[in-house]
Design an enzyme around this catalytic site. Structure first.
Site, mmCIF file in Angstrom:
data_model
loop_
_atom_site.group_PDB
_atom_site.id
_atom_site.type_symbol
_atom_site.label_atom_id
_atom_site.label_comp_id
_atom_site.label_asym_id
_atom_site.label_seq_id
_atom_site.Cartn_x
_atom_site.Cartn_y
_atom_site.Cartn_z
ATOM 1 N N ASP A 46 17.064 9.936 -20.546
ATOM 2 C CA ASP A 46 16.646 8.491 -21.290
ATOM 3 C C ASP A 46 15.307 8.368 -21.329
ATOM 4 O O ASP A 46 14.625 8.564 -20.166
ATOM 5 C CB ASP A 46 17.535 7.331 -20.545
ATOM 6 C CG ASP A 46 17.504 6.361 -21.630
ATOM 7 O OD1 ASP A 46 16.490 5.625 -22.157
ATOM 8 O OD2 ASP A 46 18.596 5.486 -21.469
ATOM 9 N N LYS A 81 16.072 1.960 -29.334
ATOM 10 C CA LYS A 81 16.698 1.547 -28.113
ATOM 11 C C LYS A 81 17.826 2.459 -27.539
ATOM 12 O O LYS A 81 18.395 3.476 -28.487
ATOM 13 C CB LYS A 81 17.254 0.202 -28.362
ATOM 14 C CG LYS A 81 16.469 -1.011 -28.602
ATOM 15 C CD LYS A 81 15.741 -1.393 -27.128
ATOM 16 C CE LYS A 81 14.977 -2.697 -27.441
ATOM 17 N NZ LYS A 81 14.521 -3.431 -26.062
ATOM 18 N N THR A 82 18.246 2.403 -26.593
ATOM 19 C CA THR A 82 19.092 3.229 -25.887
ATOM 20 C C THR A 82 20.487 3.209 -26.524
ATOM 21 O O THR A 82 20.951 4.377 -27.000
ATOM 22 C CB THR A 82 19.318 3.022 -24.572
ATOM 23 O OG1 THR A 82 18.195 3.082 -23.467
ATOM 24 C CG2 THR A 82 20.113 3.884 -23.646
ATOM 25 N N ASN A 103 20.989 -3.085 -27.755
ATOM 26 C CA ASN A 103 21.841 -3.068 -26.512
ATOM 27 C C ASN A 103 22.507 -4.287 -26.296
ATOM 28 O O ASN A 103 23.530 -4.014 -25.586
ATOM 29 C CB ASN A 103 20.687 -2.573 -25.445
ATOM 30 C CG ASN A 103 19.835 -1.454 -25.303
ATOM 31 O OD1 ASN A 103 20.701 -0.328 -25.830
ATOM 32 N ND2 ASN A 103 18.851 -1.310 -24.577
ATOM 33 N N TYR A 167 30.625 4.127 -16.050
ATOM 34 C CA TYR A 167 29.254 4.348 -15.838
ATOM 35 C C TYR A 167 28.522 3.604 -14.527
ATOM 36 O O TYR A 167 28.988 2.639 -14.083
ATOM 37 C CB TYR A 167 28.153 3.425 -16.841
ATOM 38 C CG TYR A 167 26.699 3.829 -16.959
ATOM 39 C CD1 TYR A 167 26.358 4.809 -16.992
ATOM 40 C CD2 TYR A 167 26.170 2.654 -16.378
ATOM 41 C CE1 TYR A 167 25.036 5.110 -16.829
ATOM 42 C CE2 TYR A 167 24.645 2.850 -16.446
ATOM 43 C CZ TYR A 167 24.102 4.208 -16.463
ATOM 44 O OH TYR A 167 22.648 4.349 -16.175
ATOM 45 N N ASP A 203 13.552 6.900 -18.013
ATOM 46 C CA ASP A 203 13.483 5.476 -18.725
ATOM 47 C C ASP A 203 12.922 4.334 -17.686
ATOM 48 O O ASP A 203 12.150 3.597 -18.042
ATOM 49 C CB ASP A 203 14.460 5.242 -19.178
ATOM 50 C CG ASP A 203 14.567 4.008 -20.167
ATOM 51 O OD1 ASP A 203 14.053 3.677 -21.161
ATOM 52 O OD2 ASP A 203 15.234 3.038 -19.542
ATOM 53 N N ASP A 248 16.902 9.799 -26.016
ATOM 54 C CA ASP A 248 17.201 8.726 -27.047
ATOM 55 C C ASP A 248 15.892 8.025 -27.749
ATOM 56 O O ASP A 248 15.816 7.591 -28.777
ATOM 57 C CB ASP A 248 18.052 7.654 -26.593
ATOM 58 C CG ASP A 248 17.410 6.991 -25.267
ATOM 59 O OD1 ASP A 248 16.609 7.724 -24.502
ATOM 60 O OD2 ASP A 248 18.021 6.149 -24.812
ATOM 61 N N HIS A 249 14.872 8.239 -27.108
ATOM 62 C CA HIS A 249 13.316 7.504 -27.660
ATOM 63 C C HIS A 249 12.324 7.937 -26.652
ATOM 64 O O HIS A 249 12.627 8.511 -25.595
ATOM 65 C CB HIS A 249 13.626 6.106 -27.645
ATOM 66 C CG HIS A 249 14.225 5.592 -26.682
ATOM 67 N ND1 HIS A 249 13.411 5.463 -25.539
ATOM 68 C CD2 HIS A 249 15.074 5.132 -26.052
ATOM 69 C CE1 HIS A 249 14.019 4.918 -24.501
ATOM 70 N NE2 HIS A 249 15.316 4.525 -24.727
ATOM 71 N N HIS A 349 10.058 0.260 -25.218
ATOM 72 C CA HIS A 349 10.451 1.127 -26.631
ATOM 73 C C HIS A 349 11.250 0.172 -27.446
ATOM 74 O O HIS A 349 11.744 -0.821 -26.816
ATOM 75 C CB HIS A 349 11.062 2.494 -26.215
ATOM 76 C CG HIS A 349 12.224 2.143 -25.674
ATOM 77 N ND1 HIS A 349 13.467 1.816 -25.860
ATOM 78 C CD2 HIS A 349 12.496 2.225 -24.032
ATOM 79 C CE1 HIS A 349 14.293 1.766 -24.880
ATOM 80 N NE2 HIS A 349 13.696 1.944 -23.740
HETATM 81 P P1 AMP Z 1 17.206 0.347 -22.490
HETATM 82 O O1 AMP Z 1 16.934 -1.034 -22.177
HETATM 83 O O2 AMP Z 1 17.135 0.653 -23.887
HETATM 84 O O3 AMP Z 1 15.845 1.043 -21.958
HETATM 85 O O4 AMP Z 1 18.325 0.954 -22.016
HETATM 86 C C1 AMP Z 1 18.574 1.565 -20.705
HETATM 87 C C2 AMP Z 1 19.570 1.267 -19.838
HETATM 88 O O5 AMP Z 1 20.846 1.551 -20.237
HETATM 89 C C3 AMP Z 1 19.327 1.815 -18.559
HETATM 90 O O6 AMP Z 1 19.225 0.844 -17.371
HETATM 91 C C4 AMP Z 1 20.863 2.282 -18.278
HETATM 92 O O7 AMP Z 1 21.218 1.932 -16.795
HETATM 93 C C5 AMP Z 1 21.548 1.678 -19.025
HETATM 94 N N1 AMP Z 1 22.742 2.610 -19.748
HETATM 95 C C6 AMP Z 1 22.740 3.978 -20.135
HETATM 96 N N2 AMP Z 1 23.954 4.429 -20.246
HETATM 97 C C7 AMP Z 1 24.877 3.483 -20.134
HETATM 98 C C8 AMP Z 1 26.409 3.225 -20.239
HETATM 99 N N3 AMP Z 1 26.807 4.434 -20.622
HETATM 100 N N4 AMP Z 1 26.714 2.220 -19.867
HETATM 101 C C9 AMP Z 1 26.100 0.976 -19.604
HETATM 102 N N5 AMP Z 1 24.686 1.159 -19.343
HETATM 103 C C10 AMP Z 1 24.206 2.052 -19.628
HETATM 104 ZN ZN ZN Z 2 16.896 4.697 -23.580
HETATM 105 ZN ZN ZN Z 3 14.191 1.781 -21.830
#
Ligand code: AMP
Ligand code: ZN
Ligand code: ZN
Length: 416
Positions: A46, A81-82, A103, A167, A203, A248-249, A349
């Protein structure tokens, strides 16, 4: 040996699906055809920016990528985003088609909110509108497994990967690796041909400490070491696994003071979700103003963002078809954050993936299906799923946004 495999499988089966038993309509065996298919291990780091290897030269990956089939960078879908992008990678579809528009978002069609932090939402198959590759695999008689991937725990179209994990952010890397290696040691009939893995560390450090921080460098080195262990353990197996390493980004740096507050009247009239590079505004209260007027009012005083009715989001974002992005979506200028209260992370991001490479991620692949040491220019992540489907011999029975031609030059041909 057979007994050992059987015992290992029953133990793994129990722990892998600890949250529920496998669904009854799921094949638990590879078909004879699937048993002949190659193996694909899709690994996501990530927030691993496209230039981290060149910049930080992590010991193992710095060498490993030199032999890989790779892209200059991997262009994410919008919003960067993720969850939207992980689903894009496994569905070959833009978020407006696969349904995970952020998200955290509101789905007016379901009258329900989605959040990566709400397990009842993440597990609800209704949110996911396109079958991920693991569903196609299972439906076509091929075992799939997931040691984490957004959406992998939900019975999408009634099907999860045969093996998956609930997760857990804190699960040690070693345990993840050991379990995946155990899956590869199952008897051929159960062994997954498609497996996913996920590491969040880079990340998290990018958000909390920013570029060039010792914490980011430590996280990159930690994941580098884990990938080294994984590759070394895979080499000892009697099977040849294609490893596809993606992110992812990317990540960009933000001055904490670069925050613009949205007007307070907004929350009185609308349901407002998110803060940072993008804010989603939903007309759940049937506000008396028309949305056109609201957009005009917001944009009239906006300094560092621009709002759109979802239908008017510029076409290059491929995000104007789904109300789930917001009846109105406000997009902050690059490196700015917007919201109702504030926004903490220094790294972030979610901004536009255009006119910058900061949001770009990685694509490196090594294995029997791929040419060695070949590099293509930047390409979109919608093309990964059709590439992997092709390697695995899976049919894609529905429309997607990606195509096979884009990444096909990375594949070995009969002449190679
Ligand atoms: P972002 O805010 O876009 O950076 O999202 C990253 C967050 O997504 C991280 O804190 C991860 O812990 C969470 N994450 C990643 N994969 C999963 C998943 N399968 N289920 C729940 N949370 C997740
Ligand atoms: Zn991400
Ligand atoms: Zn992130």
């Amino acid at each position: 040996m057979k007994i050992l495999f059987a015992i290992a499988f029953s133990i793994l089966g129990l722990s892998a699906c600890a949250s529920k038993s496998p669904l009854s309509n799921q094949p638990t065996k590879n078909s004879a055809k699937a048993m002949q298919a190659p193996y694909v291990l899709l690994v996501s780091i990530d927030g691993f920016r496209w230039d981290y290897i060149e910049k930080y030269k992590p010991k193992f990956l710095n060498q490993w990528v030199k032999h890989s089939a790779r892209l200059e960078s991997l262009r994410p879908a919008f919003p960067t985003k993720t969850f939207p992008n992980h689903l894009t990678i496994v569905t070959g579809s833009y978020p407006q088609r696969h349904g995970i528009l952020a998200n955290s978002f509101y789905a007016p069609d379901l009258k329900k909110s989605y959040s990566l932090r709400k397990s009842e939402a993440v597990l609800n198959p209704d949110f996911y509108l396109v079958k991920p590759l693991w569903v196609l695999a299972q439906e076509q008689g091929m075992q799939a497994a997931s040691y984490f991937w957004p959406g992998s725990e939900a019975p999408i179209a009634g099907t999860t990967p045969a093996m998956f994990m609930t997760y857990d952010h804190n699960k040690p890397h070693q345990e993840r690796i050991d379990t995946v290696i155990d899956w590869y040691q199952l008897p051929a009939a159960q062994r997954p041909h498609l497996t996913t893995m996920y590491f969040h560390d880079v990340d998290a450090a990018g958000h909390d400490f920013g570029q060039d921080s010792p914490q980011l460098i430590a996280a990159i080195n930690k994941v580098d070491n884990s990938i080294k262990t994984l590759v070394q353990k895979l080499k000892q197996l009697p099977i040849d696994v294609n490893i596809v390493l993606v992110s992812d980004h990317g990540m960009a740096q933000r001055k904490p003071s670069d925050f613009e507050k949205l007007p307070t009247w907004l929350t009185e009239q609308y349901y407002v979700k998110g803060s940072g590079p993008i804010v989603h505004i939903y007309d759940t209260k049937s506000a008396s103003n028309t949305l056109v007027q609201t957009v005009e009012k917001l944009n009239a005083t906006a300094q560092h963002f621009k709002c759109y009715r979802y239908q008017d989001i510029p076409p290059r974002f491929n995000a104007s078809q789904s109300r789930r992005i917001g009846d109105i979506a406000c997009l902050a200028d690059k490196d700015w954050a917007i919201g109702m209260i504030g926004h903490r992370p220094v790294g972030d991001h979610g901004w536009s993936q255009f006119n910058t490479t900061d949001m770009d991620g990685i694509f490196y692949a090594n294995g029997p299906a791929f040419k060695k040491s070949v590099k293509l220019p930047t390409l979109e992540n919608i093309h990964i799923m059709p590439l992997l489907a092709h390697i695995l011999g899976l049919e894609i029975p529905h429309e997607i946004d990606g195509n096979l031609q884009s990444l096909a030059p990375l594949l070995k041909t009969s002449k190679d």
